[in-house]
Design an enzyme around this catalytic site. Structure first.
Site, PDB file in Angstrom:
ATOM      1  N   LYS A  13       0.833  -1.212   0.000  1.00  0.00           N
ATOM      2  CA  LYS A  13       0.000   0.000   0.000  1.00  0.00           C
ATOM      3  C   LYS A  13       0.867   1.261   0.000  1.00  0.00           C
ATOM      4  O   LYS A  13       0.668   2.160  -0.811  1.00  0.00           O
ATOM      5  CB  LYS A  13      -0.932   0.027   1.240  1.00  0.00           C
ATOM      6  CG  LYS A  13      -1.845  -1.176   1.368  1.00  0.00           C
ATOM      7  CD  LYS A  13      -2.745  -1.076   2.586  1.00  0.00           C
ATOM      8  CE  LYS A  13      -2.015  -1.103   3.909  1.00  0.00           C
ATOM      9  NZ  LYS A  13      -1.309  -2.373   4.212  1.00  0.00           N
ATOM     10  N   ARG A  88      -9.729   0.837   8.672  1.00  0.00           N
ATOM     11  CA  ARG A  88      -9.426  -0.585   8.874  1.00  0.00           C
ATOM     12  C   ARG A  88     -10.538  -1.307   9.605  1.00  0.00           C
ATOM     13  O   ARG A  88     -10.420  -2.509   9.879  1.00  0.00           O
ATOM     14  CB  ARG A  88      -8.170  -0.737   9.721  1.00  0.00           C
ATOM     15  CG  ARG A  88      -6.940  -0.515   8.944  1.00  0.00           C
ATOM     16  CD  ARG A  88      -5.762  -0.823   9.827  1.00  0.00           C
ATOM     17  NE  ARG A  88      -4.684  -0.037   9.331  1.00  0.00           N
ATOM     18  CZ  ARG A  88      -3.487  -0.499   9.059  1.00  0.00           C
ATOM     19  NH1 ARG A  88      -3.188  -1.741   9.300  1.00  0.00           N
ATOM     20  NH2 ARG A  88      -2.571   0.277   8.573  1.00  0.00           N
ATOM     21  N   ARG A 123      11.886  -6.192   4.574  1.00  0.00           N
ATOM     22  CA  ARG A 123      11.625  -4.746   4.575  1.00  0.00           C
ATOM     23  C   ARG A 123      12.652  -4.014   5.446  1.00  0.00           C
ATOM     24  O   ARG A 123      12.983  -4.454   6.536  1.00  0.00           O
ATOM     25  CB  ARG A 123      10.218  -4.440   5.091  1.00  0.00           C
ATOM     26  CG  ARG A 123      10.025  -2.934   5.241  1.00  0.00           C
ATOM     27  CD  ARG A 123       8.619  -2.463   5.240  1.00  0.00           C
ATOM     28  NE  ARG A 123       7.789  -3.034   6.276  1.00  0.00           N
ATOM     29  CZ  ARG A 123       6.490  -2.797   6.383  1.00  0.00           C
ATOM     30  NH1 ARG A 123       5.892  -2.013   5.502  1.00  0.00           N
ATOM     31  NH2 ARG A 123       5.783  -3.370   7.336  1.00  0.00           N
ATOM     32  N   ARG A 156      11.435  -2.587  11.042  1.00  0.00           N
ATOM     33  CA  ARG A 156      10.318  -2.135  11.878  1.00  0.00           C
ATOM     34  C   ARG A 156      10.032  -3.176  12.961  1.00  0.00           C
ATOM     35  O   ARG A 156      10.002  -4.378  12.668  1.00  0.00           O
ATOM     36  CB  ARG A 156       9.064  -1.965  10.996  1.00  0.00           C
ATOM     37  CG  ARG A 156       8.654  -0.505  10.854  1.00  0.00           C
ATOM     38  CD  ARG A 156       7.616  -0.322   9.817  1.00  0.00           C
ATOM     39  NE  ARG A 156       6.321  -0.906  10.148  1.00  0.00           N
ATOM     40  CZ  ARG A 156       5.231  -0.757   9.414  1.00  0.00           C
ATOM     41  NH1 ARG A 156       5.281  -0.027   8.308  1.00  0.00           N
ATOM     42  NH2 ARG A 156       4.090  -1.308   9.749  1.00  0.00           N
ATOM     43  N   ARG A 167      -0.883  -9.451  12.794  1.00  0.00           N
ATOM     44  CA  ARG A 167      -1.422  -8.379  11.944  1.00  0.00           C
ATOM     45  C   ARG A 167      -2.257  -8.970  10.804  1.00  0.00           C
ATOM     46  O   ARG A 167      -3.299  -8.417  10.425  1.00  0.00           O
ATOM     47  CB  ARG A 167      -0.277  -7.516  11.398  1.00  0.00           C
ATOM     48  CG  ARG A 167       0.378  -6.668  12.485  1.00  0.00           C
ATOM     49  CD  ARG A 167       1.735  -6.143  12.077  1.00  0.00           C
ATOM     50  NE  ARG A 167       1.692  -5.229  10.955  1.00  0.00           N
ATOM     51  CZ  ARG A 167       2.762  -4.918  10.212  1.00  0.00           C
ATOM     52  NH1 ARG A 167       3.938  -5.464  10.461  1.00  0.00           N
ATOM     53  NH2 ARG A 167       2.640  -4.073   9.225  1.00  0.00           N
TER      54      ARG A 167
HETATM   55  P1  AP5 Z   1       4.842  -1.596   1.848  1.00  0.00           P
HETATM   56  O1  AP5 Z   1       4.554  -0.756   0.666  1.00  0.00           O
HETATM   57  O2  AP5 Z   1       5.560  -0.973   3.001  1.00  0.00           O
HETATM   58  O3  AP5 Z   1       3.518  -2.325   2.332  1.00  0.00           O
HETATM   59  P2  AP5 Z   1       2.288  -1.789   3.162  1.00  0.00           P
HETATM   60  O4  AP5 Z   1       1.083  -2.478   2.634  1.00  0.00           O
HETATM   61  O5  AP5 Z   1       2.291  -0.293   3.192  1.00  0.00           O
HETATM   62  O6  AP5 Z   1       2.699  -2.409   4.555  1.00  0.00           O
HETATM   63  P3  AP5 Z   1       2.592  -1.898   6.042  1.00  0.00           P
HETATM   64  O7  AP5 Z   1       3.258  -2.937   6.892  1.00  0.00           O
HETATM   65  O8  AP5 Z   1       3.094  -0.501   6.191  1.00  0.00           O
HETATM   66  O9  AP5 Z   1       1.072  -1.953   6.257  1.00  0.00           O
HETATM   67  P4  AP5 Z   1       0.313  -2.040   7.529  1.00  0.00           P
HETATM   68  O10 AP5 Z   1      -1.013  -1.704   7.019  1.00  0.00           O
HETATM   69  O11 AP5 Z   1       0.366  -3.264   8.320  1.00  0.00           O
HETATM   70  O12 AP5 Z   1       1.098  -1.004   8.478  1.00  0.00           O
HETATM   71  P5  AP5 Z   1       0.818   0.492   8.880  1.00  0.00           P
HETATM   72  O13 AP5 Z   1       2.094   1.187   8.955  1.00  0.00           O
HETATM   73  O14 AP5 Z   1      -0.281   1.071   8.069  1.00  0.00           O
HETATM   74  O15 AP5 Z   1       5.652  -2.879   1.327  1.00  0.00           O
HETATM   75  C1  AP5 Z   1       6.129  -3.875   2.252  1.00  0.00           C
HETATM   76  C2  AP5 Z   1       7.541  -4.327   1.807  1.00  0.00           C
HETATM   77  O16 AP5 Z   1       7.450  -5.013   0.574  1.00  0.00           O
HETATM   78  C3  AP5 Z   1       8.530  -3.177   1.557  1.00  0.00           C
HETATM   79  O17 AP5 Z   1       9.803  -3.623   1.921  1.00  0.00           O
HETATM   80  C4  AP5 Z   1       8.437  -2.939   0.028  1.00  0.00           C
HETATM   81  O18 AP5 Z   1       9.637  -2.380  -0.494  1.00  0.00           O
HETATM   82  C5  AP5 Z   1       8.160  -4.340  -0.472  1.00  0.00           C
HETATM   83  N1  AP5 Z   1       7.266  -4.406  -1.638  1.00  0.00           N
HETATM   84  C6  AP5 Z   1       6.171  -3.640  -1.884  1.00  0.00           C
HETATM   85  N2  AP5 Z   1       5.551  -4.040  -3.021  1.00  0.00           N
HETATM   86  C7  AP5 Z   1       6.261  -5.116  -3.478  1.00  0.00           C
HETATM   87  C8  AP5 Z   1       6.132  -5.989  -4.610  1.00  0.00           C
HETATM   88  N3  AP5 Z   1       5.116  -5.848  -5.486  1.00  0.00           N
HETATM   89  N4  AP5 Z   1       7.029  -6.996  -4.752  1.00  0.00           N
HETATM   90  C9  AP5 Z   1       8.051  -7.144  -3.865  1.00  0.00           C
HETATM   91  N5  AP5 Z   1       8.241  -6.343  -2.794  1.00  0.00           N
HETATM   92  C10 AP5 Z   1       7.358  -5.344  -2.589  1.00  0.00           C
HETATM   93  O19 AP5 Z   1       0.208   0.304  10.351  1.00  0.00           O
HETATM   94  C11 AP5 Z   1       1.024  -0.159  11.414  1.00  0.00           C
HETATM   95  C12 AP5 Z   1       0.187  -0.289  12.671  1.00  0.00           C
HETATM   96  O20 AP5 Z   1      -0.389   0.987  13.010  1.00  0.00           O
HETATM   97  C13 AP5 Z   1      -1.006  -1.234  12.586  1.00  0.00           C
HETATM   98  O21 AP5 Z   1      -0.641  -2.577  12.818  1.00  0.00           O
HETATM   99  C14 AP5 Z   1      -1.901  -0.664  13.708  1.00  0.00           C
HETATM  100  O22 AP5 Z   1      -1.445  -1.052  14.970  1.00  0.00           O
HETATM  101  C15 AP5 Z   1      -1.694   0.830  13.565  1.00  0.00           C
HETATM  102  N6  AP5 Z   1      -2.673   1.442  12.654  1.00  0.00           N
HETATM  103  C16 AP5 Z   1      -2.423   2.044  11.461  1.00  0.00           C
HETATM  104  N7  AP5 Z   1      -3.563   2.464  10.884  1.00  0.00           N
HETATM  105  C17 AP5 Z   1      -4.567   2.120  11.726  1.00  0.00           C
HETATM  106  C18 AP5 Z   1      -5.979   2.248  11.673  1.00  0.00           C
HETATM  107  N8  AP5 Z   1      -6.596   2.822  10.628  1.00  0.00           N
HETATM  108  N9  AP5 Z   1      -6.694   1.774  12.713  1.00  0.00           N
HETATM  109  C19 AP5 Z   1      -6.100   1.209  13.781  1.00  0.00           C
HETATM  110  N10 AP5 Z   1      -4.765   1.020  13.889  1.00  0.00           N
HETATM  111  C20 AP5 Z   1      -4.007   1.478  12.872  1.00  0.00           C
END
Ligand code: AP5
Length: 210
Positions: A13, A88, A123, A156, A167
């Site tokens: 994402k 979410r 990552r 991370r 997760r």
């Molecule tokens: P990346 O692009 O970083 O993936 P992502 O989907 O953004 O992953 P996140 O782990 O950031 O998502 P998340 O939703 O769990 O975490 P968030 O920070 O929002 O890609 C991942 C890796 O793969 C990278 O190394 C990239 O280079 C690589 N990659 C990407 N595309 C690729 C491809 N096609 N092929 C190969 N490699 C690839 O949230 C973290 C925490 O915050 C949550 O767990 C929760 O506790 C809290 N939180 C955040 N938002 C909320 C909410 N709305 N409500 C409640 N809690 C929340």
């Protein structure tokens, strides 16, 4: 355009949101990034959120809804935005409706759990500017340092395999039902995100019609 990126943790994402943001000239709002900044800054909200993030659990709805409401009121969101990681839960999606936001597209990036678990181990993130890399699919041109600001890259804390599994469980039980929520509103689009970043970008642009 007003766009939401849905998808499992590590589905890509943030990676695709950054590319679409540049193409359309609209900001990306990542609730995860905002929360991590608050933890780093030692704010009250950060302290509250930390224990949830570390366990792979969701931060309470009222906290996250407040963050998004404040951010969307800023002037750079007037011509559109990308929400990465929000909503979410169904109550978060309903809160967005109550803010009077009309969405153009909700894009769900589809990636199988096994691919995610493998991907997350590679990552690397910059603790200073937040840029994300992957050791094989998206390496930094400066090796173990951030190519944008030179800071040493880190893993991370919530990318530990056992936290990633939690997760994923939360995603399937609580966030995935939002696909039905947005399908019913006629704004859901999907793109396979399991292949290369470039292939996923091509599918993303097509799904968004941009
Ligand atoms: P990346 O692009 O970083 O993936 P992502 O989907 O953004 O992953 P996140 O782990 O950031 O998502 P998340 O939703 O769990 O975490 P968030 O920070 O929002 O890609 C991942 C890796 O793969 C990278 O190394 C990239 O280079 C690589 N990659 C990407 N595309 C690729 C491809 N096609 N092929 C190969 N490699 C690839 O949230 C973290 C925490 O915050 C949550 O767990 C929760 O506790 C809290 N939180 C955040 N938002 C909320 C909410 N709305 N409500 C409640 N809690 C929340």
């Amino acid at each position: 355009m007003k766009i939401i990126f849905l998808g499992a943790p590590g589905a890509g994402k943030g990676t695709q949101a950054e590319i679409v943001s540049k193409r359309l000239g609209i900001p990306t709002i990542s609730t995860g990034a905002i929360i991590r900044e608050a933890i780093k800054a030692g704010t009250e909200m950060g302290a509250l959120a930390k224990k949830f993030i570390e366990q792979g659990a969701l931060v309470p709805d009222n906290v996250v809804i407040g963050i998004v409401k404040d951010r969307l009121a800023e002037s750079d969101c007037a011509n559109g935005f990308i929400l990465d990681g929000f909503p979410r839960t169904v109550p978060q999606a309903e809160a967005l409706d109550k803010m009077g936001i009309t969405l153009d597209k909700v894009l769900s990036l589809e990636v199988a759990d096994e691919v995610i678990i493998d991907r997350m181990s590679g990552r690397r993130v910059c603790p200073s500017c937040g840029k994300t890399y992957h050791v094989t699919s998206n390496p930094s041109a400066k090796g173990e340092d951030c190519e944008a600001c030179g800071t040493k890259l880190t893993v991370r804390a919530d990318d530990a395999p056992e936290v990633v599994r939690s997760r994923l469980d939360v995603y399937h039980s609580t966030t995935e039902p939002l696909k039905d929520f947005y399908q019913a509103k006629g704004v859901l689009a999907t793109a396979v995100g399991a292949d290369s970043i470039e292939d996923t970008t091509e599918r993303t642009f097509k799904a968004l019609g941009i």
